[in-house]
Design a protein around this motif. Structure first.
Motif, short mmCIF file in Angstrom:
data_model
loop_
_atom_site.label_atom_id
_atom_site.label_comp_id
_atom_site.label_asym_id
_atom_site.label_seq_id
_atom_site.Cartn_x
_atom_site.Cartn_y
_atom_site.Cartn_z
N SER A 1 -40.86 10.42 -105.96
CA SER A 1 -39.85 10.00 -104.99
C SER A 1 -40.34 9.00 -103.97
N LEU A 2 -41.64 8.96 -103.70
CA LEU A 2 -42.16 8.20 -102.55
C LEU A 2 -41.76 6.72 -102.56
N PRO A 3 -41.84 6.02 -103.71
CA PRO A 3 -41.45 4.60 -103.69
C PRO A 3 -39.99 4.37 -103.29
N LEU A 4 -39.16 5.40 -103.42
CA LEU A 4 -37.74 5.26 -103.08
C LEU A 4 -37.49 5.36 -101.58
N GLY A 5 -38.30 6.13 -100.88
CA GLY A 5 -38.10 6.31 -99.44
C GLY A 5 -39.08 7.31 -98.87
N ALA A 6 -39.63 6.99 -97.70
CA ALA A 6 -40.70 7.80 -97.12
C ALA A 6 -40.24 9.18 -96.66
N ASP A 7 -38.93 9.37 -96.46
CA ASP A 7 -38.43 10.68 -96.01
C ASP A 7 -38.16 11.64 -97.17
N LEU B 1 -19.77 4.11 -99.03
CA LEU B 1 -21.08 4.22 -99.66
C LEU B 1 -21.10 3.53 -101.02
N PRO B 2 -22.21 2.87 -101.38
CA PRO B 2 -22.32 2.28 -102.72
C PRO B 2 -22.36 3.37 -103.79
N VAL B 3 -21.82 3.07 -104.96
CA VAL B 3 -21.80 4.06 -106.05
C VAL B 3 -22.52 3.50 -107.28
N ASP B 4 -23.50 2.61 -107.01
CA ASP B 4 -24.30 2.04 -108.09
C ASP B 4 -25.77 2.06 -107.69
N LEU C 1 -33.09 14.87 -107.41
CA LEU C 1 -34.36 15.10 -108.11
C LEU C 1 -34.55 16.57 -108.45
N LYS C 2 -34.28 17.44 -107.48
CA LYS C 2 -34.41 18.89 -107.73
C LYS C 2 -33.44 19.36 -108.81
N GLY C 3 -32.19 18.91 -108.69
CA GLY C 3 -31.16 19.36 -109.61
C GLY C 3 -31.39 18.90 -111.03
N LEU C 4 -31.75 17.63 -111.20
CA LEU C 4 -31.97 17.12 -112.55
C LEU C 4 -33.27 17.67 -113.14
N ASN C 5 -34.24 17.97 -112.30
CA ASN C 5 -35.46 18.63 -112.79
C ASN C 5 -35.09 19.97 -113.44
N TRP D 1 -28.55 7.44 -106.76
CA TRP D 1 -28.47 6.81 -108.09
C TRP D 1 -29.88 6.40 -108.54
N LYS D 2 -30.61 5.75 -107.63
CA LYS D 2 -31.98 5.31 -107.95
C LYS D 2 -32.87 6.49 -108.29
N ALA D 3 -32.68 7.61 -107.58
CA ALA D 3 -33.51 8.80 -107.82
C ALA D 3 -33.29 9.32 -109.24
N ALA D 4 -32.03 9.37 -109.68
CA ALA D 4 -31.73 9.82 -111.04
C ALA D 4 -32.36 8.90 -112.08
#
Length: 297
Positions: free
Chosen positions: A140-146, A67-70, A120-124, A76-79
Motif C-alpha cells: 500500500s505504501l506507494p499509494l499513500g503514506a497514511d 468523487l472519481p470512479v476510475d 486491500l483487507k477485503g480483497l485479501n 480503485w488503485k488499491a484494488a
C-alpha cells in the motif's frame, strides 16, 4: 457473506483518523518530509462494499457524486495494485466496489486512505490471498503514506513519511467533536509553505505517549501540537477560532487534524461532547460527535 447470484460479497468499515500530534523534523532528499506524529482511529467511518464479479475489471461506484470512479480514486488503485502484486487476473474476473462516503473529503482525516485500506483487507479475504498485515502495508505504501496506518488502526506513533508504525497504549477512550469548516486546504501547498526554522511550538511526543498510557488528560493537552497550523491558521484564521471555541465548550484539548482544515476537540464524557456538538451544528454543516477506537486486530 455470500450471494450466489452475484458472487462473494464483503462489507467493511473504513475508519477516519485524527492526529493527536504532528511534527515535521526535516525535509528529505527525495522531497518528502520526515514526520513524527501520533495517529488515532475514531468511530466515524465510510462503508466499503466489495463484490467479486464474472465481468472483468474494476467497477467503482459511490454515493458522493464529486468523487472519481476510475483510476483517479485511491480505492480503485488499491484494488488494481493488489491484483497485480498477487497475480490475480482482472481480465478473467472482476470486482465491484461501492463506497458509502461519510468521512468528510480533503479534511485531514485520511478518508481516502481508509477506503483504500478497506479494499486491500477485503480483497485479501475474498481472493483468499492470505497476505499478512505487514505485506499489505508494503503493497500500500506507494499509494499513500497514511494507508499503512489505516490498515493497522488504533493508536500509533508514525515516523518517516508515516510508514514506520509503533502501536501505542490508549488507557482510556475519549469523545471527539470534529468540525470541518467550509474551506479546502491543499496538503502539498501546506508542506511547501512550511518554514521549519520558524516553528516555535512542537509536540512533546514522549510526554504525550506516556500521558495516553496513563489517561492523563492534562499532560496530554499540554503535549499536543500540530506544526502545520503555522501555515494553515494564518491562511484560514477560522481554524484558530474553532480551536478556541471548542476549548470554551469544555474540550480538554483542541487541534487541527493533518493538514486541515478539520479541527477536533477532545472531551472526557459523551454528554459534554454532545452538548458542544449541538452548539457547533448551528454554525457549521459538517460536525461529527464520535469516539476513539482501540486497535481491532
Amino acid at each position: 457473506m455470500t450471494n450466489e447470484s452475484h458472487g462473494p460479497t464483503l462489507t467493511l468499515q473504513a475508519h477516519a483518523k485524527i492526529n493527536l500530534s504532528l511534527d515535521v523534523l526535516h525535509k528529505r532528499r527525495d522531497g518528502y518530509h520526515h514526520l513524527c506524529m501520533i495517529m488515532q482511529e475514531i468511530s466515524l467511518h465510510d462503508e466499503v462494499h466489495l463484490r467479486l464479479t464474472p465481468e472483468p475489471g474494476i467497477r467503482l461506484t459511490t454515493n458522493a457524486g464529486f468523487l472519481p470512479v476510475d483510476q483517479g480514486n485511491i480505492a480503485w488503485k488499491a484494488a488494481e495494485r493488489l491484483a497485480r502484486g498477487a497475480g490475480v487476473s482482472l481480465e478473467s474476473q472482476g470486482v465491484a466496489i461501492h463506497i458509502d462516503k461519510q468521512i468528510p473529503v480533503a479534511a485531514g482525516l485520511a478518508g481516502g486512505s481508509a477506503d483504500a485500506a478497506a479494499v486491500l483487507k477485503g480483497l485479501n479475504a475474498l481472493w483468499r490471498l492470505g497476505l499478512s498485515l505487514e505485506e499489505l502495508q508494503l503493497i500500500s505504501l506507494p499509494l499513500g503514506a497514511d494507508i499503512p496506518y489505516c490498515l493497522m488502526g488504533g493508536t500509533a506513533l508514525a515516523e518517516g513519511i508515516g510508514e514506520r508504525l509503533t502501536p501505542l497504549t490508549l488507557a482510556k477512550p475519549f469523545w471527539v467533536v470534529l468540525v470541518k469548516p467550509p474551506v479546502s486546504v491543499s496538503t502539498r501547498e501546506v508542506y511547501e509553505a512550511l518554514k521549519l526554522d520558524e516553528i516555535e511550538e512542537r509536540p512533546d511526543t514522549l510526554a504525550l505517549i506516556e500521558a495516553l498510557a496513563q489517561a492523563d488528560s492534562l499532560t496530554m493537552a499540554g503535549a499536543m501540537a500540530n506544526v502545520l497550523e503555522t501555515v494553515t491558521i494564518p491562511q484560514v484564521p477560522e481554524i484558530g477560532e474553532l480551536k478556541r471555541r471548542l476549548l470554551a465548550l469544555n474540550a480538554t484539548a483542541s487541534l487541527m487534524s493533518g493538514s486541515g482544515p478539520t479541527v477536533f476537540g477532545l472531551f472526557k464524557d459523551q454528554e459534554k461532547a454532545r452538548s458542544a456538538g449541538e452548539k457547533l451544528k448551528r454554525l457549521y454543516r459538517e460536525v461529527h460527535v464520535v469516539h476513539t477506537l482501540r486497535r481491532s486486530q
